[in-house]
Design a protein around this motif. Structure first.
Motif, PDB file in Angstrom:
ATOM      1  N   ALA A  39       0.821  -1.216   0.000  1.00 55.73           N
ATOM      2  CA  ALA A  39       0.000   0.000   0.000  1.00 55.73           C
ATOM      3  C   ALA A  39       0.851   1.260   0.000  1.00 55.73           C
ATOM      4  O   ALA A  39       0.413   2.309  -0.480  1.00 55.73           O
ATOM      5  CB  ALA A  39      -0.946  -0.010   1.190  1.00 55.73           C
ATOM      6  N   SER A  40       2.073   1.181   0.491  1.00 50.22           N
ATOM      7  CA  SER A  40       2.943   2.367   0.486  1.00 50.22           C
ATOM      8  C   SER A  40       3.449   2.702  -0.915  1.00 50.22           C
ATOM      9  O   SER A  40       3.978   3.793  -1.141  1.00 50.22           O
ATOM     10  CB  SER A  40       4.127   2.174   1.437  1.00 50.22           C
ATOM     11  N   ASP A  41       3.269   1.807  -1.870  1.00 42.29           N
ATOM     12  CA  ASP A  41       3.666   2.041  -3.258  1.00 42.29           C
ATOM     13  C   ASP A  41       2.564   2.710  -4.078  1.00 42.29           C
ATOM     14  O   ASP A  41       2.715   2.888  -5.283  1.00 42.29           O
ATOM     15  CB  ASP A  41       4.033   0.720  -3.939  1.00 42.29           C
ATOM     16  N   VAL A  42       1.457   3.065  -3.439  1.00 40.95           N
ATOM     17  CA  VAL A  42       0.276   3.562  -4.140  1.00 40.95           C
ATOM     18  C   VAL A  42       0.028   5.033  -3.813  1.00 40.95           C
ATOM     19  O   VAL A  42       0.104   5.450  -2.664  1.00 40.95           O
ATOM     20  CB  VAL A  42      -0.981   2.746  -3.745  1.00 40.95           C
ATOM     21  N   THR A  43      -0.264   5.802  -4.854  1.00 40.83           N
ATOM     22  CA  THR A  43      -0.807   7.151  -4.686  1.00 40.83           C
ATOM     23  C   THR A  43      -2.229   7.132  -5.230  1.00 40.83           C
ATOM     24  O   THR A  43      -2.464   6.687  -6.350  1.00 40.83           O
ATOM     25  CB  THR A  43       0.009   8.209  -5.449  1.00 40.83           C
ATOM     26  N   PHE A  44      -3.164   7.596  -4.430  1.00 39.49           N
ATOM     27  CA  PHE A  44      -4.553   7.723  -4.857  1.00 39.49           C
ATOM     28  C   PHE A  44      -4.710   9.073  -5.524  1.00 39.49           C
ATOM     29  O   PHE A  44      -4.312  10.098  -4.960  1.00 39.49           O
ATOM     30  CB  PHE A  44      -5.500   7.612  -3.665  1.00 39.49           C
ATOM     31  N   ALA A  65      -8.991   1.552   3.887  1.00 40.11           N
ATOM     32  CA  ALA A  65      -8.513   0.469   3.022  1.00 40.11           C
ATOM     33  C   ALA A  65      -6.996   0.320   3.087  1.00 40.11           C
ATOM     34  O   ALA A  65      -6.473  -0.776   2.923  1.00 40.11           O
ATOM     35  CB  ALA A  65      -8.947   0.712   1.580  1.00 40.11           C
ATOM     36  N   ALA A  66      -6.292   1.416   3.332  1.00 38.52           N
ATOM     37  CA  ALA A  66      -4.825   1.391   3.404  1.00 38.52           C
ATOM     38  C   ALA A  66      -4.372   1.319   4.858  1.00 38.52           C
ATOM     39  O   ALA A  66      -3.447   2.009   5.276  1.00 38.52           O
ATOM     40  CB  ALA A  66      -4.255   2.622   2.714  1.00 38.52           C
ATOM     41  N   TYR A 128      -3.689   4.811  -8.132  1.00 36.63           N
ATOM     42  CA  TYR A 128      -5.053   4.316  -7.975  1.00 36.63           C
ATOM     43  C   TYR A 128      -5.992   5.478  -8.273  1.00 36.63           C
ATOM     44  O   TYR A 128      -6.074   6.425  -7.487  1.00 36.63           O
ATOM     45  CB  TYR A 128      -5.265   3.796  -6.555  1.00 36.63           C
ATOM     46  N   LEU A 129      -6.672   5.437  -9.408  1.00 41.81           N
ATOM     47  CA  LEU A 129      -7.628   6.483  -9.768  1.00 41.81           C
ATOM     48  C   LEU A 129      -8.976   6.165  -9.140  1.00 41.81           C
ATOM     49  O   LEU A 129      -9.469   5.044  -9.257  1.00 41.81           O
ATOM     50  CB  LEU A 129      -7.796   6.565 -11.286  1.00 41.81           C
ATOM     51  N   LEU A 141      -8.232  -2.439  -2.101  1.00 43.78           N
ATOM     52  CA  LEU A 141      -6.809  -2.158  -2.309  1.00 43.78           C
ATOM     53  C   LEU A 141      -5.984  -3.429  -2.166  1.00 43.78           C
ATOM     54  O   LEU A 141      -5.125  -3.716  -3.005  1.00 43.78           O
ATOM     55  CB  LEU A 141      -6.317  -1.084  -1.340  1.00 43.78           C
ATOM     56  N   ASN A 142      -6.235  -4.205  -1.125  1.00 40.38           N
ATOM     57  CA  ASN A 142      -5.484  -5.450  -0.930  1.00 40.38           C
ATOM     58  C   ASN A 142      -5.716  -6.428  -2.076  1.00 40.38           C
ATOM     59  O   ASN A 142      -4.790  -7.133  -2.491  1.00 40.38           O
ATOM     60  CB  ASN A 142      -5.844  -6.095   0.407  1.00 40.38           C
ATOM     61  N   ALA A 143      -6.924  -6.481  -2.598  1.00 40.48           N
ATOM     62  CA  ALA A 143      -7.221  -7.372  -3.727  1.00 40.48           C
ATOM     63  C   ALA A 143      -6.454  -6.931  -4.972  1.00 40.48           C
ATOM     64  O   ALA A 143      -5.906  -7.766  -5.701  1.00 40.48           O
ATOM     65  CB  ALA A 143      -8.719  -7.399  -3.999  1.00 40.48           C
ATOM     66  N   ALA A 144      -6.402  -5.628  -5.220  1.00 38.30           N
ATOM     67  CA  ALA A 144      -5.659  -5.121  -6.380  1.00 38.30           C
ATOM     68  C   ALA A 144      -4.170  -5.403  -6.231  1.00 38.30           C
ATOM     69  O   ALA A 144      -3.510  -5.833  -7.187  1.00 38.30           O
ATOM     70  CB  ALA A 144      -5.907  -3.620  -6.538  1.00 38.30           C
ATOM     71  N   LEU A 145      -3.627  -5.182  -5.040  1.00 35.08           N
ATOM     72  CA  LEU A 145      -2.212  -5.455  -4.801  1.00 35.08           C
ATOM     73  C   LEU A 145      -1.913  -6.943  -4.942  1.00 35.08           C
ATOM     74  O   LEU A 145      -0.867  -7.329  -5.484  1.00 35.08           O
ATOM     75  CB  LEU A 145      -1.794  -4.953  -3.419  1.00 35.08           C
ATOM     76  N   TYR A 146      -2.813  -7.786  -4.487  1.00 42.14           N
ATOM     77  CA  TYR A 146      -2.641  -9.232  -4.623  1.00 42.14           C
ATOM     78  C   TYR A 146      -2.530  -9.614  -6.103  1.00 42.14           C
ATOM     79  O   TYR A 146      -1.661 -10.383  -6.491  1.00 42.14           O
ATOM     80  CB  TYR A 146      -3.802  -9.972  -3.957  1.00 42.14           C
TER      81      TYR A 146
END
Length: 166
Positions: A39-44, A65-66, A128-129, A141-146
Motif C-alpha cells: 500500500a505504500s507504493d500507491v498514490t490515490f 482500506a490502506a 489508484y484512480l 486495495l489489498n485485492a488489487a495489490l494481490y
C-alpha cells in the motif's frame, strides 16, 4: 441438407473451442518474483469538482482500506469547485496525520486536465484512480495489490457498485 448444415455448425463450434484453448493456454498468468507491491507504493489520485458532500467519505474509505501503512499518499485536484470542496479537503488533511495529501488546483479545465495535472505529481510506483463520489471497499486495495503481486498484470480494474440511482 440438414446433415450438411449440422456438420458445418459442429465444425464451426470445434474451431472456436480450439481457438479458445490456445488463447487460454498462451495467456496463463506468470508471477513476477522480482515485484512485490504494498500500500505504500500507491498514490490515490482524485479529480474533484463540487464534491463537498462526498469527498470526506471518499478519503475516509481510502484511509481505512490502506490500514497497513502509516502514511497514505493522496493527490486531489480541485477542478475549480464552486462549493466547499477545497475547504473540506484542507480540514481533513489537518485532522488526519496518516493522510499525506497534496491538494492541487485546476482552473475549470475538466476532469482529463485535472487528472493529467495530478499524474505529474505522482512519485510512487502505482496510481489508484478513484472518483471523489466513490468509496473504496475495505478489501479493494489489498485485492488489487494481490493481483499485481501474483500475476503478470500491469493494470488492475475494479467494479463500481452503485448505492443509489443517480
Amino acid at each position: 441438407m440438414f446433415l450438411i448444415g449440422s456438420l458445418i455448425v459442429l465444425l464451426w463450434l470445434a474451431l472456436f473451442v480450439i481457438i479458445d484453448y490456445f488463447l487460454f493456454r498462451s495467456n496463463e498468468p506468470t508471477q513476477n518474483p522480482n515485484v512485490s507491491y504494498s500500500a505504500s507504493d500507491v498514490t490515490f489520485l482524485i479529480a474533484a469538482r463540487n464534491e463537498e458532500f462526498n469527498i470526506s467519505e471518499c478519503l475516509q474509505s481510502i484511509i481505512s482500506a490502506a490500514n497497513s501503512v502509516d502514511s497514505v499518499s493522496v493527490i486531489i485536484v480541485d477542478d475549480d469547485s464552486e462549493d466547499n470542496t477545497s475547504t473540506i479537503i484542507k480540514q481533513l488533511a489537518a485532522k488526519n496525520s496518516r493522510l499525506n495529501l497534496t491538494p492541487l488546483k485546476n482552473d475549470s479545465q475538466g476532469k482529463k486536465s485535472a487528472l493529467y495535472l495530478g499524474l505529474q505529481e505522482v512519485r510512487t510506483k502505482l496510481i489508484y484512480l478513484i472518483d471523489a463520489d466513490c468509496k473504496l471497499a475495505p478489501t479493494t486495495l489489498n485485492a488489487a495489490l494481490y493481483e499485481l503481486n501474483t500475476t503478470s498484470a500491469s493494470v488492475v480494474l475494479g467494479l463500481v457498485k452503485y448505492a443509489h440511482k443517480n
